[in-house]
Motif scaffolding. Sequence first.
Motif, PDB file in Angstrom:
ATOM      1  N   LEU A  32      48.331  26.740  18.344  1.00  0.00           N
ATOM      2  CA  LEU A  32      48.973  25.942  19.389  1.00  0.00           C
ATOM      3  C   LEU A  32      50.355  25.450  18.953  1.00  0.00           C
ATOM      4  O   LEU A  32      51.087  24.876  19.746  1.00  0.00           O
ATOM      5  CB  LEU A  32      48.090  24.745  19.764  1.00  0.00           C
ATOM      6  N   SER A  41      56.813  28.057  26.716  1.00  0.00           N
ATOM      7  CA  SER A  41      55.866  27.609  25.697  1.00  0.00           C
ATOM      8  C   SER A  41      54.578  28.422  25.669  1.00  0.00           C
ATOM      9  O   SER A  41      53.805  28.318  24.721  1.00  0.00           O
ATOM     10  CB  SER A  41      55.538  26.131  25.903  1.00  0.00           C
ATOM     11  N   GLU A  42      54.326  29.229  26.706  1.00  0.00           N
ATOM     12  CA  GLU A  42      53.101  30.031  26.812  1.00  0.00           C
ATOM     13  C   GLU A  42      51.899  29.123  26.603  1.00  0.00           C
ATOM     14  O   GLU A  42      51.710  28.174  27.329  1.00  0.00           O
ATOM     15  CB  GLU A  42      53.131  31.196  25.833  1.00  0.00           C
ATOM     16  N   ASN A  43      51.078  29.397  25.598  1.00  0.00           N
ATOM     17  CA  ASN A  43      49.897  28.568  25.356  1.00  0.00           C
ATOM     18  C   ASN A  43      50.113  27.555  24.242  1.00  0.00           C
ATOM     19  O   ASN A  43      49.167  26.927  23.788  1.00  0.00           O
ATOM     20  CB  ASN A  43      48.689  29.457  25.021  1.00  0.00           C
ATOM     21  N   ARG A  44      51.336  27.407  23.776  1.00  0.00           N
ATOM     22  CA  ARG A  44      51.610  26.479  22.674  1.00  0.00           C
ATOM     23  C   ARG A  44      51.709  25.050  23.186  1.00  0.00           C
ATOM     24  O   ARG A  44      52.173  24.795  24.286  1.00  0.00           O
ATOM     25  CB  ARG A  44      52.899  26.884  21.976  1.00  0.00           C
ATOM     26  N   GLN A  45      51.296  24.137  22.308  1.00  0.00           N
ATOM     27  CA  GLN A  45      51.407  22.724  22.651  1.00  0.00           C
ATOM     28  C   GLN A  45      52.488  22.017  21.828  1.00  0.00           C
ATOM     29  O   GLN A  45      52.807  20.876  22.104  1.00  0.00           O
ATOM     30  CB  GLN A  45      50.052  22.036  22.470  1.00  0.00           C
ATOM     31  N   LYS A  90      48.453  20.179  27.634  1.00  0.00           N
ATOM     32  CA  LYS A  90      47.655  20.869  28.651  1.00  0.00           C
ATOM     33  C   LYS A  90      46.667  19.903  29.302  1.00  0.00           C
ATOM     34  O   LYS A  90      45.828  20.308  30.092  1.00  0.00           O
ATOM     35  CB  LYS A  90      46.889  22.045  28.027  1.00  0.00           C
TER      36      LYS A  90
END
Length: 195
Positions: A32, A41-45, A90
């Motif tokens: 992440l 950011s795609e799936n990055r936090q 998210k």
Amino acid sequence: MADYTAFVEAGTALEALLRDHLTPEPLGDRELIGLGSPHESENRQLTLYLYHIEEDSPNLSAGYYQADRDLQRIRPARFTLRYLITAHSKAPGQLKEADQHRILGAAIQTLRDHPVIPQKYLTGSTAEERAELHVALERTPLEQLLKIWNNTSRDYRVSFVATVSGVTIRSRRERRVTRVTQVEIDTALRDGGGA
């Protein structure tokens, strides 16, 4: 001195440091956290975005140094890298802001606790040279941060800037030098005479 890969090696070292210290809390998965644009950011936090590279004192790195007995090289260039670090939660609705603040707080805490990136995070040429990469939080005017965000249709997200300094890139330019092996001094001229 590090090779041309020094920028990517510095970024992955910073990424690895944050991955080790921000998981499993506040983030549950190392993946992440990653290098990349805050706009995608795609799936990055947590994203680390290299947005500026600045050479440190370019005039001081001019000229050659003695690399070996018969070899001289252009002095290495030293750089400071600036990363925009942004949280992307998210979490649903009202929890989103608090989650982003927790992530940013943990990232700031980690970087302040590690003003020099530990050697275990270095790879490639930075590891070979045992580089000393310094990390600092930078005071960045809000206007400058807004300029980065205003080029997209995305909403502004609270971010901070971290600098990584001590990044060097060696030159491939070199020259061979021959050493003086014999010296002849004609003393006849000094004595004022000749034959």
